[in-house]
Every structure is written in structure tokens, then in C-alpha cells.
Design a protein around this motif. Structure first.
Motif, mmCIF file in Angstrom:
data_model
loop_
_atom_site.group_PDB
_atom_site.id
_atom_site.type_symbol
_atom_site.label_atom_id
_atom_site.label_comp_id
_atom_site.label_asym_id
_atom_site.label_seq_id
_atom_site.Cartn_x
_atom_site.Cartn_y
_atom_site.Cartn_z
ATOM 1 N N ARG A 307 85.671 72.761 84.570
ATOM 2 C CA ARG A 307 85.757 74.212 84.746
ATOM 3 C C ARG A 307 84.362 74.825 84.873
ATOM 4 N N GLY A 308 84.185 75.641 85.887
ATOM 5 C CA GLY A 308 82.923 76.330 86.086
ATOM 6 C C GLY A 308 81.836 75.498 86.732
ATOM 7 N N LEU A 309 82.130 74.235 87.057
ATOM 8 C CA LEU A 309 81.134 73.369 87.677
ATOM 9 C C LEU A 309 81.288 73.379 89.188
ATOM 10 N N THR A 310 80.213 73.055 89.870
ATOM 11 C CA THR A 310 80.233 72.975 91.329
ATOM 12 C C THR A 310 79.429 71.759 91.781
ATOM 13 N N GLY A 311 79.620 71.402 93.032
ATOM 14 C CA GLY A 311 78.819 70.337 93.620
ATOM 15 C C GLY A 311 79.064 68.978 92.997
ATOM 16 N N VAL A 313 78.123 67.684 90.104
ATOM 17 C CA VAL A 313 78.544 67.632 88.702
ATOM 18 C C VAL A 313 80.042 67.888 88.572
ATOM 19 N N PHE A 314 80.604 68.695 89.477
ATOM 20 C CA PHE A 314 82.053 68.901 89.487
ATOM 21 C C PHE A 314 82.765 67.601 89.835
ATOM 22 N N VAL A 315 82.262 66.898 90.841
ATOM 23 C CA VAL A 315 82.869 65.626 91.245
ATOM 24 C C VAL A 315 82.799 64.614 90.105
ATOM 25 N N ILE A 316 81.664 64.552 89.434
ATOM 26 C CA ILE A 316 81.503 63.593 88.334
ATOM 27 C C ILE A 316 82.450 63.933 87.184
ATOM 28 N N ALA A 317 82.598 65.236 86.894
ATOM 29 C CA ALA A 317 83.525 65.640 85.827
ATOM 30 C C ALA A 317 84.958 65.265 86.180
ATOM 31 N N VAL A 318 85.355 65.498 87.426
ATOM 32 C CA VAL A 318 86.699 65.107 87.863
ATOM 33 C C VAL A 318 86.860 63.596 87.772
ATOM 34 N N LEU A 319 85.801 62.867 88.107
ATOM 35 C CA LEU A 319 85.842 61.411 88.030
ATOM 36 C C LEU A 319 86.115 60.943 86.605
ATOM 37 N N HIS A 320 85.631 61.713 85.636
ATOM 38 C CA HIS A 320 85.862 61.357 84.237
ATOM 39 C C HIS A 320 87.323 61.511 83.828
ATOM 40 N N MET A 321 88.121 62.209 84.647
ATOM 41 C CA MET A 321 89.559 62.280 84.374
ATOM 42 C C MET A 321 90.192 60.893 84.418
ATOM 43 N N ILE A 322 89.549 59.971 85.127
ATOM 44 C CA ILE A 322 90.047 58.598 85.154
ATOM 45 C C ILE A 322 90.015 58.002 83.752
ATOM 46 N N SER A 323 88.972 58.310 82.980
ATOM 47 C CA SER A 323 88.904 57.829 81.601
ATOM 48 C C SER A 323 90.075 58.355 80.784
ATOM 49 N N VAL A 324 90.367 59.651 80.942
ATOM 50 C CA VAL A 324 91.506 60.236 80.223
ATOM 51 C C VAL A 324 92.801 59.530 80.621
ATOM 52 N N ALA A 325 92.971 59.295 81.933
ATOM 53 C CA ALA A 325 94.179 58.633 82.412
ATOM 54 C C ALA A 325 94.293 57.207 81.868
ATOM 55 N N LEU A 326 93.169 56.486 81.813
ATOM 56 C CA LEU A 326 93.191 55.113 81.298
ATOM 57 C C LEU A 326 93.580 55.073 79.825
ATOM 58 N N VAL A 327 93.072 56.016 79.045
ATOM 59 C CA VAL A 327 93.411 56.044 77.622
ATOM 60 C C VAL A 327 94.892 56.378 77.438
ATOM 61 N N ILE A 328 95.386 57.358 78.185
ATOM 62 C CA ILE A 328 96.815 57.699 78.095
ATOM 63 C C ILE A 328 97.669 56.502 78.492
ATOM 64 N N LEU A 329 97.285 55.828 79.573
ATOM 65 C CA LEU A 329 98.024 54.648 80.009
ATOM 66 C C LEU A 329 97.997 53.554 78.954
ATOM 67 N N ALA A 330 96.861 53.374 78.317
ATOM 68 C CA ALA A 330 96.753 52.346 77.277
ATOM 69 C C ALA A 330 97.675 52.651 76.104
ATOM 70 N N VAL A 331 97.738 53.918 75.694
ATOM 71 C CA VAL A 331 98.634 54.291 74.597
ATOM 72 C C VAL A 331 100.088 54.023 74.982
ATOM 73 N N LEU A 332 100.448 54.350 76.231
ATOM 74 C CA LEU A 332 101.815 54.098 76.696
ATOM 75 C C LEU A 332 102.116 52.596 76.741
ATOM 76 N N LEU A 333 101.137 51.800 77.140
ATOM 77 C CA LEU A 333 101.343 50.353 77.169
ATOM 78 C C LEU A 333 101.543 49.782 75.772
ATOM 79 N N VAL A 334 100.814 50.303 74.802
ATOM 80 C CA VAL A 334 101.021 49.843 73.429
ATOM 81 C C VAL A 334 102.431 50.187 72.980
ATOM 82 N N ALA A 335 102.879 51.408 73.309
ATOM 83 C CA ALA A 335 104.242 51.792 72.945
ATOM 84 C C ALA A 335 105.266 50.863 73.603
ATOM 85 N N TRP A 336 105.016 50.484 74.859
ATOM 86 C CA TRP A 336 105.932 49.616 75.604
ATOM 87 C C TRP A 336 105.919 48.193 75.043
#
Length: 566
Positions: A307-311, A313-336
């Protein structure tokens, strides 16, 4: 869990071994371990230097200053911190000893807080990498450690650096908890493991009660579920309990840890030690929907607040959403895979993450900021690496036992396709990691920030004003920044009473101290402290008033401490 010991693998031998099944020669093993240790040490030193530079991009404030003052008091003989009113977290057995050791070398200076912060986050990152590695070596270990290191690599400038580095908070608690999990992951199932686990958890619990949420309760719940699963599988409660004696002993260890910490806290209190503030969190079930917005703290601690980023640094911040997705996926895999491949440490990490996030959403902790879920970052990094790379331990156990493994058979049938998929995954991972490194490089070159209120500290010292009163954020950081030459003590904005948050009542004793000035600040937001009407009510009109920058300094010709309302 007991079928395959940590470190057991099915990788081909190397190191001038003779024959397809021969083990590597001892000299090769020693050389490889020495090289690995040297590489790890260099990596650790580089991380520390980088994180020290990152920490300096955020200003120290009175929170860090008060911890420095407590550690200094311990060094001067007040080991029990008699007379100190603490926050709801004591840090008595974790950060405070760390600060005290660093003060022996570097003194009571604001920069010491930066060194401590860099040390803490470096240890958290390294332990997350080690926990992620599990019992693997070679390629599987490299992939696992790269995932964990990548997720932890670049705390986001601003809120990320503040919550994960400079904040004296739960990120420091993650270090000993990760060390305990590493011990549980690597140690054999022996009698001393539950004993040492209980002592370790009790030690950390004295410092931070969030260990109940991210350590003690998750361990007990996971072990209880494994005991129940064993009884169901054996179709006999007695046989299931006998088969799960190790888990039962860890349940007992969790209970003993909570009991030992409770006893230790009361012994400290009886001996005249510090006074701990009550935990301010309240369950607010009717405000759950309102609290959901606080979940944005999860992307913030993983560097994904775009939020509030451009250029770039915005792309890099969005890229970090992959980390969030990986952690969520890992938690779901443990549940499975909870009872079909997930190890004890996998389960504890997942339950701890869910419990910490639930506490954040279901209570008023969500209003306290991202530092309340700081442990989710290293826990999530380790869990994502463990669940998304390398062969699950249960599958490896079946292969070593000669039992059929459908997943392995499917992998052999589509070997070429699997290899191509792995190549694509590795390539994508390298691209993402390169983006994280670029983000880290951008953060490292940012200018260092001076401590809060450094202008105020210099002005007071130059005008020979030595002891005064002010708001919390204008208080102890001035004391530390001037090396104790100027002391400012905090008052509550709403009542003008003593602010005993990380403070000592003796600071306000008119028989031993003399305060003759009050500092006001017109800075915006929470830094604003201008209770002028209450100041006039309790202290009267000042003899002199000085204005500079956002500050107003009121000076009296008498001791103000005797006029503080009780």
C-alpha cells in the motif's frame, strides 16, 4: 516419528566411496562438515551486518531506552530489578541478559539497541533455516534452507523493520522457542528430551507469556492428538498409550513448564523483584469482524505491504505475497497430512501459527500492531520449507522399510515430467529470491535515522536542564541519548500522574530528585503531548518558556515532583 532418525536419507554416497552402497570416507565427511560450518558462519556474519544496517534505518525510542536502563540496573547489582514496574512482558530471561552483556562491551548507548536487534533477528533467521533443514542434507537441504532464508531475508522498511528488528518484542521470544523445536526435531526419543524441553519452555515463559500460545499449548495439543491417534490405530487405549510414551512425556513437560514458570514468577515477586503489568488483551468476540482488518499485519511481517508504494518497491512488495501464500499453503498441508506424514515439529509449528493469528484476531491484541504476531515470520518460514521441499519423513520411512509408496511410484512413472516441473519450480524460486535480494539491497542503502528526540536531548543538555518531566516518548530516550546527563521522566497525558510503564517510582521521589522543567511536543500522531491545561492545574505557571522545533520547554524555579498528583 520414531521410525526414521534425523539425518537418515536415501541419497547416493559420495566422497571416493567404493561400491554403490559404500559410505563416504571419514576424511570426506569431516571436510564437508567443516566447509558447511565455515559457510554458515560467514553467512551469519553477513546477515548480522546487513540487519544492523537495516535496524539503523529506524529511530530508537523510549521502549528500547527503558530496556537499556533496566539492563544497566542489573549490571549495577539490582539483579531482581527491585522497584521496576514492567510491561506485560518481562524479557527477564531473554532480551534483558542479552542487553546487559552488550552493555558491558558497548555501554548504555542507543546504538547498543541496534546491535541487540540485529543479533536477535539474525539468530531468528538462522534458527528458522536450521529447523527448516530437518534431517536432510545435500540438494533437499539446500532447497529447504533457501526457502526459509528467502522468506526471512528482507524485513520491509518501516513497519517490518520496526516489528521484526528494532522492537523489543516477541521476535526475540522466537529464538529460544525455535531452539527448543530444533532440539525436538534432532534429538532421539530419550528420557532427557522432555526434561530439557520443560526447563527450556519454563525459562522462556518467565520472559514472555505468549509462549503459552506459541509453545506450551501447541506442544501439549499436538502430543495429545498423537496419543489419541495411536490409541485409535492400535484399537486399544493401553497399547496406544504405551506406543506413545514419548508424546505423553512431552505433554507432562508442557505442564511442568507452565508450573515452573508460575512458581518462578511468584518467587521473584516474594523476593522483591519487578512488578509485571497485567496482560491487556481482552476477548472481544462481538468485534471479530472489526478485528479482521488487523490481519493485514500478516503481509506486513512478510514484507508484502504494497500500500502506498510505487515502481520497483511496489513490485518487490507484491512479490513478497508469495511468502504469505507459501506459509498458508504449508499450514493447509499440515492439516491435510496431520496424521499421515507431518512430523511432531511440523504439527507444533502449524498449531502455533494458527493460535497466534487467532489470538491476534479474537482479542484486542490486533490493535497492538504486527509485533504481536512476529513469531509467525520465522515459524512460517521454517514450516513452508519443511512442507514444500524434500521428502516427507513418513514416506522415507516406508521406502526404507521396503513398503509400497504410491507417491514414489507415481514419481517414477512420470519421471521426465517431474524433472521438468522441478526445473520450472527451481527457476521460479530463483527469480523470486533474486527479487527479495534486490529488495534487501534497496533497504540497506537507505539513510540511517537518528534516535527520537535527539534535537531535544542536545538542547536540554546545552541549557543545563538536568531533570524534568514529559511524555513517554520524550522521556527515557533523552536519558540514554545524553548518557544520563539529562533525565526526563514520563507522566500520563490524561492525569499527570506518574507513568509507571517500564519505570521506577523512585524516579519521582521529591526527597531524592529535583525536577524543574516539563517538555511538550506538538509532533503529530501518538508523539503529540501537550496537556497544557492539566500542567497549569497541577504545576501552575512556569517561570520561563522556550519554543524550538516541535518542542516547548517550560521551566520552574521549584521542584515539580512534589506537585505530581497521586
Amino acid at each position: 516419528m520414531g521410525l526414521v532418525r534425523a539425518g537418515t536419507e536415501t541419497e547416493p554416497p559420495s566422497g571416493n566411496a567404493v561400491g554403490p552402497d559404500a559410505a563416504p570416507r571419514p576424511w570426506y565427511v569431516r571436510r564437508r562438515r567443516l566447509l558447511e560450518a565455515a559457510g554458515f558462519a560467514v553467512f551469519a556474519a553477513a546477515l548480522f551486518i546487513v540487519y544492523l544496517r537495516l535496524s539503523r534505518t529506524m529511530p530508537e525510542n523510549s521502549d528500547q531506552a527503558n530496556v537499556l536502563l533496566q539492563a544497566s540496573d542489573m549490571l549495577h547489582g539490582n539483579l531482581l530489578l527491585h522497584g521496576w514496574y514492567k510491561a506485560d512482558v518481562s524479557f527477564y530471561t531473554t532480551e534483558l541478559p542479552q542487553y546487559a552483556l552488550l552493555e558491558i562491551i558497548f555501554g548504555v548507548h542507543a546504538n547498543t539497541a541496534h546491535i541487540a536487534a540485529a543479533m536477535t533477528y539474525t539468530l531468528a533467521a538462522l534458527l528458522a533455516v536450521l529447523v527448516a533443514r530437518g534431517g536432510f542434507t545435500s540438494r533437499a537441504a539446500v532447497v529447504r534452507m533457501a526457502i526459509a532464508a528467502g522468506i526471512m531475508l528482507a524485513p520491509q522498511l518501516g513497519i517490518g523493520v520496526s516489528a521484526l528488528l528494532l522492537s523489543v518484542g516477541h521476535i526475540g521470544t522466537s529464538v529460544p522457542v525455535l531452539l527448543i523445536l530444533l532440539f525436538l526435531d534432532r534429538a532421539p526419543q530419550r528420557w532427557y528430551v522432555p526434561l530439557l524441553t520443560a526447563l527450556g519452555l519454563a525459562w522462556v515463559l518467565i520472559a514472555d507469556q505468549i509462549v503459552l500460545i506459541v509453545g506450551v499449548i501447541p506442544l501439549a495439543l499436538v502430543c495429545a492428538s498423537r496419543v489419541i491417534e495411536g490409541a485409535v490405530r492400535e484399537r486399544s487405549l493401553s497399547r496406544g498409550v504405551r506406543a506413545r510414551w514419548y508424546e505423553l512425556s512431552l505433554i507432562a513437560a508442557a505442564g511442568v513448564a507452565a508450573g515452573l514458570a508460575w512458581v518462578a514468577e511468584r518467587v521473584l515477586r516474594a523476593l522483591g523483584g519487578y512488578i509485571l503489568s497485567p496482560i491487556p488483551f481482552k476477548f472481544t468476540l462481538h468485534h471479530i469482524l472489526a478485528n479482521l482488518h488487523a490481519l493485514w499485519a500478516v503481509p506486513q511481517i512478510f514484507g508484502a505491504d504494497y500500500r502506498g508504494l510505487t515502481g520497483a518497491v511496489f513490485v518487490i512488495a507484491v512479490l513478497h505475497m508469495i511468502s504469505v501464500a507459501l506459509v498458508i499453503l504449508a499450514v493447509l498441508l499440515v492439516a491435510w497430512r496431520f496424521f499421515a506424514g507431518a512430523s511432531l515439529v511440523d504439527q507444533v509449528l502449524a498449531v502455533a501459527i494458527v493460535a497466534n493469528v487467532a489470538l491476534f484476531v479474537l482479542t484486542s491484541a490486533g490493535s497492538e500492531g504486527p509485533h504481536e504476531i512476529a513469531v509467525v515470520a520465522p515459524f512460517g518460514a521454517a514450516l513452508a520449507a519443511r512442507m514444500l521441499a524434500g521428502q516427507p519423513r513418513a514416506q522415507a520411512a516406508r521406502m526404507l522399510a521396503g513398503q509400497p509408496c504410491p507417491q514414489a511410484a507415481g514419481a517414477r512413472a512420470g519421471g521426465a515430467l517431474a524433472r521438468r516441473a522441478r526445473a520450472v519450480a527451481y527457476g521460479a524460486g530463483l527469480v523470486v529470491l533474486a527479487g527479495y535480494v534486490a529488495g534487501l539491497a534497496h533497504e540497506v542503502v537507505q539513510p540511517a535515522a537518528p534516535p527520537d528526540n535527539v534535537q531535544l536531548a542536545s538542547w536540554l543538555e546545552a541549557h543545563h536542564l538536568r531533570y524534568g518531566l514529559g511524555g513517554y516518548w520524550e522521556s527515557s530516550i533523552v536519558t540514554v541519548e545524553t548518557g544520563g546527563q539529562v533525565k526526563v521522566r514520563a507522566l500520563l497525558k490524561s492525569t499527570m500522574e506518574r507513568d509507571l510503564w517500564l519505570a521506577r517510582p523512585s524516579w519521582y521521589d521529591p526527597a531524592s530528585q529535583r525536577a524543574n522543567f516539563i517538555v511538550l511536543s506538538s509532533a503529530p500522531g501518538y508523539l503529540n503531548w501537550e496537556p497544557r491545561s492539566l500542567i497549569e492545574k497541577y504545576f501552575g505557571r512556569p517561570a520561563r518558556v522556550y519554543n524550538f522545533g516541535p518542542y516547548t520547554v517550560m521551566v520552574w524555579d521549584r521542584n515539580l515532583l512534589s506537585s505530581i498528583p497521586r
